[in-house]
Design a protein around this motif. Structure first.
Motif, PDB file in Angstrom:
ATOM      1  N   VAL A  83      41.807   4.015  39.743  1.00  0.00           N
ATOM      2  CA  VAL A  83      41.087   4.937  38.879  1.00  0.00           C
ATOM      3  C   VAL A  83      39.769   4.288  38.481  1.00  0.00           C
ATOM      4  O   VAL A  83      39.678   3.066  38.332  1.00  0.00           O
ATOM      5  N   ALA A  84      38.717   5.097  38.345  1.00  0.00           N
ATOM      6  CA  ALA A  84      37.397   4.555  38.000  1.00  0.00           C
ATOM      7  C   ALA A  84      37.226   4.368  36.504  1.00  0.00           C
ATOM      8  O   ALA A  84      36.508   3.472  36.060  1.00  0.00           O
ATOM      9  N   GLY A  85      37.865   5.210  35.694  1.00  0.00           N
ATOM     10  CA  GLY A  85      37.713   5.115  34.245  1.00  0.00           C
ATOM     11  C   GLY A  85      38.676   6.043  33.544  1.00  0.00           C
ATOM     12  O   GLY A  85      39.316   6.887  34.170  1.00  0.00           O
ATOM     13  N   LEU A 132      32.135   4.482  39.556  1.00  0.00           N
ATOM     14  CA  LEU A 132      31.585   5.808  39.311  1.00  0.00           C
ATOM     15  C   LEU A 132      30.125   5.633  38.912  1.00  0.00           C
ATOM     16  O   LEU A 132      29.718   4.574  38.419  1.00  0.00           O
ATOM     17  N   ARG A 133      29.339   6.676  39.148  1.00  0.00           N
ATOM     18  CA  ARG A 133      27.927   6.621  38.757  1.00  0.00           C
ATOM     19  C   ARG A 133      27.770   6.954  37.288  1.00  0.00           C
ATOM     20  O   ARG A 133      26.912   6.408  36.596  1.00  0.00           O
ATOM     21  N   GLY A 134      28.598   7.873  36.813  1.00  0.00           N
ATOM     22  CA  GLY A 134      28.508   8.271  35.413  1.00  0.00           C
ATOM     23  C   GLY A 134      29.403   9.451  35.134  1.00  0.00           C
ATOM     24  O   GLY A 134      30.373   9.711  35.858  1.00  0.00           O
ATOM     25  N   ASN A 135      29.067  10.180  34.079  1.00  0.00           N
ATOM     26  CA  ASN A 135      29.835  11.360  33.685  1.00  0.00           C
ATOM     27  C   ASN A 135      28.902  12.481  33.265  1.00  0.00           C
ATOM     28  O   ASN A 135      27.868  12.242  32.626  1.00  0.00           O
ATOM     29  N   ARG A 136      29.278  13.688  33.622  1.00  0.00           N
ATOM     30  CA  ARG A 136      28.565  14.891  33.214  1.00  0.00           C
ATOM     31  C   ARG A 136      29.316  15.510  32.048  1.00  0.00           C
ATOM     32  O   ARG A 136      30.513  15.802  32.152  1.00  0.00           O
ATOM     33  N   PHE A 137      28.633  15.685  30.910  1.00  0.00           N
ATOM     34  CA  PHE A 137      29.249  16.250  29.714  1.00  0.00           C
ATOM     35  C   PHE A 137      28.706  17.649  29.454  1.00  0.00           C
ATOM     36  O   PHE A 137      27.496  17.884  29.562  1.00  0.00           O
ATOM     37  N   VAL A 138      29.600  18.565  29.117  1.00  0.00           N
ATOM     38  CA  VAL A 138      29.206  19.897  28.668  1.00  0.00           C
ATOM     39  C   VAL A 138      29.962  20.143  27.366  1.00  0.00           C
ATOM     40  O   VAL A 138      31.189  20.273  27.369  1.00  0.00           O
ATOM     41  N   VAL A 139      29.220  20.183  26.245  1.00  0.00           N
ATOM     42  CA  VAL A 139      29.839  20.166  24.920  1.00  0.00           C
ATOM     43  C   VAL A 139      29.391  21.376  24.120  1.00  0.00           C
ATOM     44  O   VAL A 139      28.189  21.630  23.957  1.00  0.00           O
TER      45      VAL A 139
END
Length: 361
Positions: A83-85, A132-139
């Motif tokens: 798992v990456a995170g 992983l490169r990062g995370n996309r958040f939609v809040v």
């Protein structure tokens, strides 16, 4: 090491902010779908190899719980699951998990309420922590007193100047208990024996000192400037260099080309020197610590700011939706705190992307 009495409970109000725009206020996490996190992979999958990657969507589960269930039901050893995170339980999140490809015929039968396998694909290597490169958040922010235009103005400033790369409250545990026990571990006062737990708890202390160092920089107008002794990092190549002439290098920081880093103390991360070192020692002294207290840790460097990408604000009937992408190891709460100007998730519940980037420091 000096035993100082300090409040270790996380409070955003104790950490300097960047923006002066009005806060919108509002409410987060009224429902899981109000907080969405999508993992952005570090590399494309090859479609062949000895490992099977599962793209999952989950709601109401920690990543650790899904990993345990997957291991048990597929008959895979824990150490063979990648798992990456880690992703938040109180959200709708998507991420990749890898298992040995020979267990692929059992994946179709895997079922867990709140978890869906969206697709599977083969790859040559096991997925590793931090891959992983990062995370996309939609809040979704509900019941906001401020307008979507106000939120958009703050977000635009963060895109231009960067976000203070604080560790969020999730790192410190409820009422700062992780950091409290981590200090006891460093002082030799803890009765805990599990080395993994001890490492995790001392990570909270590393994070606490980093946050104080970053807050001091903001208080003194050094967020997008460099001082002598800084170890600065180039945002395009990742190269790190010692700042000897702050006057010559600070314009590059002002343009967002380079940023200062803070020390996550350990034997592989040397303390800062010069003016930067003075700030660092001041941060350590707040908690009665010295660099030598972290001799059991590996250590690392962490950027003091990150730049959101793909950022936008959409008006809603009772507030707004804000979306942005952050690099691995960064917390969405650092962005939301600047926009809302409230004690965002101060109780330490959830974990935007806990475990990504510096956990092994």
């Amino acid at each position: 090491m000096v035993n100082l009495i300090v409040n270790l409970a996380f409070e955003w109000a104790a950490l300097a902010g960047l923006t002066d725009t009005p806060g919108t206020g509002g409410r987060l996490r009224s429902a899981p779908e109000d907080f969405r996190v999508e993992e952005v992979p570090a590399y494309p999958l090859s479609g062949e190899g000895d490992h099977l990657y599962l793209h999952i969507e989950k709601t109401g589960h920690t990543t650790a719980h899904v990993l345990r269930e997957l291991s048990a039901r597929l008959g895979v050893r824990d150490r063979d699951v990648g798992v990456a995170g880690l992703k938040d339980r109180h959200a709708v999140t998507t991420q990749w998990i890898s298992v040995p490809a020979r267990f692929g015929d059992r994946v179709a039968a895997f079922a867990l309420d709140g978890v869906r396998v969206l697709e599977t694909r083969r790859h040559t290597n096991k997925l590793g922590l931090g891959h992983l490169r990062g995370n996309r958040f939609v809040v979704r922010v509900r019941d906001a007193a401020g307008t979507a235009d106000t939120a958009a103005a703050t977000l635009a400033e963060l895109v231009a100047r960067g976000v203070p790369n604080y560790f969020g409250p999730q790192r410190f545990g409820l009422r700062g208990l992780n950091a409290e026990e981590g200090l006891r571990v460093l002082r030799g006062e803890s009765r805990l024996r599990d080395p993994r737990v001890r490492r995790f708890l001392t990570t909270s202390v590393q994070s606490m000192v980093f946050n104080r160092f970053l807050s001091l920089r903001l208080e003194r107008g050094l967020f997008d400037r460099l001082v002598v002794g800084d170890m600065a990092k180039k945002h395009d190549t990742g190269g790190v260099f010692l700042v000897k002439d702050a006057g010559a290098e600070s314009p590059r920081a002002g343009r967002g080309e380079v940023s200062a880093t803070g020390t996550l103390f350990g034997k592989k991360a040397r303390p800062l020197t010069g003016d930067a070192g003075e700030l660092e020692r001041e941060a350590l002294a707040t908690f009665g610590l010295t660099p030598e207290a972290f001799a059991s840790r590996r250590g690392d460097r962490r950027l003091t700011r990150v730049f959101p990408e793909e950022a936008r604000v959409t008006p809603e009937e009772d507030g707004y939706t804000v979306a942005f992408t952050l690099p691995r190891g960064s917390f969405a709460t650092s962005v939301l705190r600047e926009i809302m100007k409230t004690d965002v998730d101060a109780a330490g519940e959830g974990n935007d992307d806990e475990g990504e980037g510096e956990d092994g420091a």
